[in-house]
Design a protein around this motif. Structure first.
Motif, PDB file in Angstrom:
ATOM      1  N   GLU A   1       0.827  -1.198   0.000  1.00  0.00           N
ATOM      2  CA  GLU A   1       0.000   0.000   0.000  1.00  0.00           C
ATOM      3  C   GLU A   1       0.870   1.261   0.000  1.00  0.00           C
ATOM      4  N   ALA A   2       0.497   2.243  -0.793  1.00  0.00           N
ATOM      5  CA  ALA A   2       1.188   3.532  -0.812  1.00  0.00           C
ATOM      6  C   ALA A   2       0.880   4.289   0.480  1.00  0.00           C
ATOM      7  N   LEU A   3       1.833   5.082   0.957  1.00  0.00           N
ATOM      8  CA  LEU A   3       1.650   5.818   2.207  1.00  0.00           C
ATOM      9  C   LEU A   3       0.457   6.769   2.134  1.00  0.00           C
ATOM     10  N   ASP A   4       0.300   7.476   1.013  1.00  0.00           N
ATOM     11  CA  ASP A   4      -0.828   8.404   0.911  1.00  0.00           C
ATOM     12  C   ASP A   4      -2.159   7.657   0.899  1.00  0.00           C
ATOM     13  N   ASP A   5      -2.204   6.509   0.258  1.00  0.00           N
ATOM     14  CA  ASP A   5      -3.427   5.697   0.270  1.00  0.00           C
ATOM     15  C   ASP A   5      -3.727   5.202   1.686  1.00  0.00           C
ATOM     16  N   ALA A   6      -2.680   4.859   2.426  1.00  0.00           N
ATOM     17  CA  ALA A   6      -2.866   4.379   3.799  1.00  0.00           C
ATOM     18  C   ALA A   6      -3.439   5.483   4.686  1.00  0.00           C
ATOM     19  N   VAL A   7      -2.977   6.716   4.504  1.00  0.00           N
ATOM     20  CA  VAL A   7      -3.506   7.834   5.293  1.00  0.00           C
ATOM     21  C   VAL A   7      -5.003   7.992   5.027  1.00  0.00           C
ATOM     22  N   VAL A   8      -5.390   7.992   3.767  1.00  0.00           N
ATOM     23  CA  VAL A   8      -6.795   8.149   3.396  1.00  0.00           C
ATOM     24  C   VAL A   8      -7.622   7.023   4.014  1.00  0.00           C
ATOM     25  N   ARG A   9      -7.149   5.783   3.882  1.00  0.00           N
ATOM     26  CA  ARG A   9      -7.877   4.623   4.400  1.00  0.00           C
ATOM     27  C   ARG A   9      -8.004   4.679   5.916  1.00  0.00           C
ATOM     28  N   GLU A  10      -6.894   4.937   6.607  1.00  0.00           N
ATOM     29  CA  GLU A  10      -6.915   4.930   8.073  1.00  0.00           C
ATOM     30  C   GLU A  10      -7.825   6.012   8.645  1.00  0.00           C
ATOM     31  N   VAL A  11      -7.782   7.213   8.077  1.00  0.00           N
ATOM     32  CA  VAL A  11      -8.669   8.277   8.564  1.00  0.00           C
ATOM     33  C   VAL A  11     -10.125   7.860   8.377  1.00  0.00           C
ATOM     34  N   ALA A  12     -10.450   7.310   7.220  1.00  0.00           N
ATOM     35  CA  ALA A  12     -11.831   6.870   6.965  1.00  0.00           C
ATOM     36  C   ALA A  12     -12.231   5.755   7.938  1.00  0.00           C
ATOM     37  N   GLU A  13     -11.353   4.765   8.113  1.00  0.00           N
ATOM     38  CA  GLU A  13     -11.678   3.636   8.996  1.00  0.00           C
ATOM     39  C   GLU A  13     -11.855   4.069  10.447  1.00  0.00           C
ATOM     40  N   GLU A  14     -10.993   4.950  10.922  1.00  0.00           N
ATOM     41  CA  GLU A  14     -11.005   5.280  12.346  1.00  0.00           C
ATOM     42  C   GLU A  14     -11.944   6.413  12.722  1.00  0.00           C
ATOM     43  N   THR A  15     -12.306   7.271  11.750  1.00  0.00           N
ATOM     44  CA  THR A  15     -13.099   8.454  12.087  1.00  0.00           C
ATOM     45  C   THR A  15     -14.347   8.625  11.232  1.00  0.00           C
ATOM     46  N   GLY A  16     -14.411   7.939  10.093  1.00  0.00           N
ATOM     47  CA  GLY A  16     -15.509   8.148   9.161  1.00  0.00           C
ATOM     48  C   GLY A  16     -15.359   9.417   8.338  1.00  0.00           C
ATOM     49  N   LEU A  17     -14.255  10.135   8.499  1.00  0.00           N
ATOM     50  CA  LEU A  17     -14.023  11.380   7.750  1.00  0.00           C
ATOM     51  C   LEU A  17     -13.329  11.077   6.428  1.00  0.00           C
ATOM     52  N   GLU A  18     -13.612  11.895   5.422  1.00  0.00           N
ATOM     53  CA  GLU A  18     -13.041  11.725   4.092  1.00  0.00           C
ATOM     54  C   GLU A  18     -11.888  12.695   3.883  1.00  0.00           C
ATOM     55  N   VAL A  19     -10.702  12.168   3.644  1.00  0.00           N
ATOM     56  CA  VAL A  19      -9.542  13.006   3.364  1.00  0.00           C
ATOM     57  C   VAL A  19      -9.689  13.586   1.961  1.00  0.00           C
ATOM     58  N   THR A  20      -9.553  14.915   1.852  1.00  0.00           N
ATOM     59  CA  THR A  20      -9.629  15.586   0.558  1.00  0.00           C
ATOM     60  C   THR A  20      -8.267  16.079   0.098  1.00  0.00           C
TER      61      THR A  20
END
Length: 162
Positions: free
Chosen positions: A60-79
């Motif tokens: 997994e790419a680091l930027d993809d991991a950030v987007v995924r983890e924020v969504a999984e842990e908070t329900g927020l969408e990284v823009t």
């Protein structure tokens, strides 16, 4: 704009340093308050306040991991990923040398925080003393210094061609 080559450079440096586990963390700020999450009592490091963060999956790419983890842990969408704030190393509960890469991120319009892995959240004042580890505190300090001196700020936004 974050140069996308940064992500591979960070991975290469971690491999060179014999880091066995990669983690990404996200600094999410609204109205001079940062989102922090408290670990459940049943987790290792129970009660610890931390940034939304998690393990990078194999391949997994680091930027993809950030987007995924924020969504999984908070329900927020990284823009957008606004800046790379740095990293710190620690030993995981299993003893693996771990490196957390921390990024400042922007999220979509305010919505409720939906927790899946933590028992509560807090929008802590950045100018106060959020109840976080020294390492996370240093990342928040870097964020604040870069806000005061925007020449050090870069932006990498999703979906707008940037």
């Amino acid at each position: 704009m974050i140069d996308v080559s940064l992500y591979s450079t960070l991975r290469i440096e971690a491999e060179r340093d014999e880091v066995r586990r990669l983690v990404v963390g996200a600094v999410i700020v609204r109205h001079n308050r940062v989102l922090i999450l408290r670990r459940r009592r049943s987790d290792s490091l129970s009660g610890l306040w931390e940034l939304p963060s998690g393990v990078v999956e194999p391949g997994e790419a680091l930027d993809d991991a950030v987007v995924r983890e924020v969504a999984e842990e908070t329900g927020l969408e990284v823009t957008g990923i606004g800046d790379y704030l740095g990293e710190f190393d620690y030993l995981s509960g299993g003893g693996a040398r771990t490196r957390q890469f921390t990024f400042a991120v922007e999220v979509a319009a305010p919505g409720p925080v939906t927790l899946t892995e933590h028992d509560t959240h807090l929008w802590a004042r950045l100018d106060g003393e959020p109840p976080v580890s020294d390492e996370v505190g240093e990342m928040l300090g870097r964020y604040q210094r870069r806000q005061r001196d925007p020449r050090g700020w870069s932006a990498y936004s999703f979906g707008n061609g940037a």
